[in-house]
Scaffold this motif. Structure first.
Motif, PDB file in Angstrom:
ATOM      1  N   LEU A  41      64.761  23.945  10.920  1.00 45.82           N
ATOM      2  CA  LEU A  41      63.731  23.372   9.947  1.00 45.82           C
ATOM      3  C   LEU A  41      62.429  23.591  10.572  1.00 45.82           C
ATOM      4  O   LEU A  41      61.791  24.934   9.382  1.00 45.82           O
ATOM      5  N   SER A  42      62.240  23.160  11.186  1.00 47.57           N
ATOM      6  CA  SER A  42      60.321  23.334  11.639  1.00 47.57           C
ATOM      7  C   SER A  42      59.811  23.958  12.966  1.00 47.57           C
ATOM      8  O   SER A  42      58.930  24.568  11.581  1.00 47.57           O
ATOM      9  N   THR A  43      60.775  25.409  12.609  1.00 45.61           N
ATOM     10  CA  THR A  43      60.352  26.069  13.888  1.00 45.61           C
ATOM     11  C   THR A  43      60.978  27.285  12.639  1.00 45.61           C
ATOM     12  O   THR A  43      59.663  28.465  12.524  1.00 45.61           O
ATOM     13  N   VAL A  44      61.907  27.102  11.884  1.00 43.12           N
ATOM     14  CA  VAL A  44      61.701  29.086  10.882  1.00 43.12           C
ATOM     15  C   VAL A  44      61.134  28.505   9.611  1.00 43.12           C
ATOM     16  O   VAL A  44      60.316  29.424   9.043  1.00 43.12           O
ATOM     17  N   GLN A  45      60.373  26.963   9.546  1.00 41.62           N
ATOM     18  CA  GLN A  45      59.340  27.136   8.796  1.00 41.62           C
ATOM     19  C   GLN A  45      58.577  27.007   8.270  1.00 41.62           C
ATOM     20  O   GLN A  45      56.623  26.633   8.210  1.00 41.62           O
ATOM     21  N   MET A  46      57.653  28.288   9.432  1.00 38.45           N
ATOM     22  CA  MET A  46      55.894  28.359   9.593  1.00 38.45           C
ATOM     23  C   MET A  46      54.793  28.659   8.791  1.00 38.45           C
ATOM     24  O   MET A  46      55.701  29.479   8.295  1.00 38.45           O
ATOM     25  N   PRO A  47      54.428  28.312   8.791  1.00 38.11           N
ATOM     26  CA  PRO A  47      53.405  29.204   7.975  1.00 38.11           C
ATOM     27  C   PRO A  47      52.772  30.385   8.079  1.00 38.11           C
ATOM     28  O   PRO A  47      53.601  30.811   8.493  1.00 38.11           O
ATOM     29  N   ALA A  48      52.843  31.164   6.944  1.00 38.21           N
ATOM     30  CA  ALA A  48      52.686  32.366   6.680  1.00 38.21           C
ATOM     31  C   ALA A  48      51.583  32.793   7.516  1.00 38.21           C
ATOM     32  O   ALA A  48      50.044  31.611   7.849  1.00 38.21           O
ATOM     33  N   GLY A  49      51.103  33.954   8.525  1.00 39.46           N
ATOM     34  CA  GLY A  49      50.535  34.372   9.593  1.00 39.46           C
ATOM     35  C   GLY A  49      50.363  33.948  10.401  1.00 39.46           C
ATOM     36  O   GLY A  49      49.718  33.780  11.279  1.00 39.46           O
ATOM     37  N   ILE A  50      50.924  32.717  11.610  1.00 39.55           N
ATOM     38  CA  ILE A  50      51.861  32.222  12.346  1.00 39.55           C
ATOM     39  C   ILE A  50      53.048  32.225  12.940  1.00 39.55           C
ATOM     40  O   ILE A  50      53.440  31.368  12.572  1.00 39.55           O
ATOM     41  N   PRO A  51      53.557  33.802  13.141  1.00 43.54           N
ATOM     42  CA  PRO A  51      54.767  33.557  13.028  1.00 43.54           C
ATOM     43  C   PRO A  51      55.053  32.987  14.229  1.00 43.54           C
ATOM     44  O   PRO A  51      54.670  32.404  15.526  1.00 43.54           O
ATOM     45  N   ALA A  87      61.534  26.193  23.959  1.00 40.62           N
ATOM     46  CA  ALA A  87      61.883  25.415  23.112  1.00 40.62           C
ATOM     47  C   ALA A  87      61.140  24.207  22.218  1.00 40.62           C
ATOM     48  O   ALA A  87      59.902  23.712  22.413  1.00 40.62           O
ATOM     49  N   ALA A  88      62.008  24.360  21.601  1.00 41.29           N
ATOM     50  CA  ALA A  88      61.422  23.256  19.942  1.00 41.29           C
ATOM     51  C   ALA A  88      62.591  22.301  19.709  1.00 41.29           C
ATOM     52  O   ALA A  88      63.268  22.375  19.272  1.00 41.29           O
ATOM     53  N   GLY A  89      62.364  21.107  20.133  1.00 41.99           N
ATOM     54  CA  GLY A  89      63.091  20.123  20.014  1.00 41.99           C
ATOM     55  C   GLY A  89      62.633  18.853  18.701  1.00 41.99           C
ATOM     56  O   GLY A  89      61.097  18.802  18.621  1.00 41.99           O
ATOM     57  N   GLY A  90      62.842  18.768  17.328  1.00 40.00           N
ATOM     58  CA  GLY A  90      62.591  17.743  16.477  1.00 40.00           C
ATOM     59  C   GLY A  90      61.622  17.680  15.986  1.00 40.00           C
ATOM     60  O   GLY A  90      61.698  18.964  14.781  1.00 40.00           O
ATOM     61  N   ALA A  91      60.420  17.563  15.934  1.00 38.23           N
ATOM     62  CA  ALA A  91      59.349  17.981  15.010  1.00 38.23           C
ATOM     63  C   ALA A  91      58.782  19.576  15.616  1.00 38.23           C
ATOM     64  O   ALA A  91      58.494  19.963  14.606  1.00 38.23           O
ATOM     65  N   ALA A  92      59.421  20.236  16.534  1.00 36.65           N
ATOM     66  CA  ALA A  92      59.210  21.029  16.613  1.00 36.65           C
ATOM     67  C   ALA A  92      57.949  22.005  16.471  1.00 36.65           C
ATOM     68  O   ALA A  92      57.531  23.256  16.562  1.00 36.65           O
ATOM     69  N   HIS A  93      57.218  20.953  17.023  1.00 30.48           N
ATOM     70  CA  HIS A  93      55.397  21.711  17.461  1.00 30.48           C
ATOM     71  C   HIS A  93      54.874  22.524  18.577  1.00 30.48           C
ATOM     72  O   HIS A  93      54.312  23.409  18.179  1.00 30.48           O
ATOM     73  N   LEU A  94      55.962  22.216  19.449  1.00 30.21           N
ATOM     74  CA  LEU A  94      55.634  23.594  21.029  1.00 30.21           C
ATOM     75  C   LEU A  94      54.849  24.963  20.266  1.00 30.21           C
ATOM     76  O   LEU A  94      54.447  25.529  20.490  1.00 30.21           O
ATOM     77  N   ALA A  95      56.477  25.513  19.415  1.00 31.75           N
ATOM     78  CA  ALA A  95      56.126  26.996  19.376  1.00 31.75           C
ATOM     79  C   ALA A  95      55.243  27.534  18.888  1.00 31.75           C
ATOM     80  O   ALA A  95      54.461  27.907  18.876  1.00 31.75           O
ATOM     81  N   GLY A  96      55.126  26.413  17.424  1.00 28.22           N
ATOM     82  CA  GLY A  96      54.116  26.197  16.925  1.00 28.22           C
ATOM     83  C   GLY A  96      52.737  26.583  17.156  1.00 28.22           C
ATOM     84  O   GLY A  96      51.352  27.841  16.775  1.00 28.22           O
ATOM     85  N   VAL A  97      52.702  25.637  17.744  1.00 22.97           N
ATOM     86  CA  VAL A  97      51.354  25.161  18.346  1.00 22.97           C
ATOM     87  C   VAL A  97      50.643  26.473  19.892  1.00 22.97           C
ATOM     88  O   VAL A  97      49.601  26.866  19.629  1.00 22.97           O
ATOM     89  N   ILE A  98      51.681  26.687  20.230  1.00 21.17           N
ATOM     90  CA  ILE A  98      51.357  28.039  21.130  1.00 21.17           C
ATOM     91  C   ILE A  98      50.951  29.237  20.562  1.00 21.17           C
ATOM     92  O   ILE A  98      50.531  30.117  20.742  1.00 21.17           O
ATOM     93  N   ALA A  99      51.930  30.021  19.417  1.00 22.93           N
ATOM     94  CA  ALA A  99      51.888  30.762  18.461  1.00 22.93           C
ATOM     95  C   ALA A  99      50.306  30.472  17.577  1.00 22.93           C
ATOM     96  O   ALA A  99      49.367  31.882  17.678  1.00 22.93           O
ATOM     97  N   ALA A 100      50.530  29.702  17.216  1.00 19.28           N
ATOM     98  CA  ALA A 100      48.115  29.435  16.887  1.00 19.28           C
ATOM     99  C   ALA A 100      47.400  30.005  18.273  1.00 19.28           C
ATOM    100  O   ALA A 100      46.238  29.619  17.343  1.00 19.28           O
ATOM    101  N   HIS A 101      47.659  29.700  18.689  1.00 19.09           N
ATOM    102  CA  HIS A 101      46.724  30.093  20.264  1.00 19.09           C
ATOM    103  C   HIS A 101      46.853  31.085  21.126  1.00 19.09           C
ATOM    104  O   HIS A 101      45.995  31.541  22.222  1.00 19.09           O
TER     105      HIS A 101
END
Length: 188
Positions: A128-138, A92-106
């Motif tokens: 937007l925070s979830t869909v706009q992940m930087p290239a390389g960490i989908p 689940a990704a709320g607000g700044a939506a960092h949880l999905a991105g942090v998990i994907a990074a690890h």
């Protein structure tokens, strides 16, 4: 401190990894999908992912952890996920939506992000925070809210079904039932 609602089980993950206490875990001792959220309030939406996975018989676990309030917990969960047998993570990704991105990074496991509706921007910020992940960490991004939670579980099931004929059969039956409901629908 409020007592947590729902089933209280001890899993292999809880014993071996410093993760959130008293997770909601499916009957299987070896979950294939991790469903995680940043706060208990996200459970109102993420329970639909839990129910969909349960309906298909997909072993899974549901946990609360935060990229901001419990970063070591989130990192440990992601870093140990593959070794514990998880194959897909729904976050689940709320607000700044960092949880999905942090998990994907690890982890190299697929991470599916479900944007949560927010008070400020009705979930557009989360989307937007979830869909706009930087290239390389989908992070695969689904719809905001309930539809996203259900579809994340269906997508996770479809990915697992590639190597599991019994899940493929269940998905085909599900699709057939959806089609039948539309065909049988009348406008009264």
């Amino acid at each position: 401190m409020k007592k947590r609602q729902g089933p209280q089980t001890t899993s292999r993950l809880q014993r071996d990894t410093p993760v959130s206490p008293r997770p909601r875990v499916s009957a299987s001792p070896s979950p294939l999908v991790g469903v995680i959220m940043g706060s208990k309030s996200d459970w109102e939406v993420m329970r639909y992912a839990d129910q969909t996975l349960t309906d298909f018989g997909v072993p899974h676990e549901c946990r609360v952890m935060s990229a901001h309030r419990s970063p070591a917990l989130a990192t440990a969960f992601a870093a140990s996920a593959e070794a514990r047998g998880l194959e897909i993570i729904i976050a689940a990704a709320g607000g700044a939506a960092h949880l999905a991105g942090v998990i994907a990074a690890h982890t190299i496991l697929p991470v599916l992000g479900v944007p949560m509706k927010s008070d400020a921007l009705n979930g557009l910020d989360s989307l937007l925070s979830t869909v706009q992940m930087p290239a390389g960490i989908p992070v695969g991004t689904l719809a905001i809210g309930k539809a996203g939670a259900v579809n994340a579980a269906l997508l996770a099931t479809a990915v697992l079904a590639i190597a599991r004929p019994e899940l493929r059969k269940k998905l085909k039956a599900f699709r057939k039932e959806q089609e039948k409901k539309i065909i049988d629908m009348t406008l009264d």
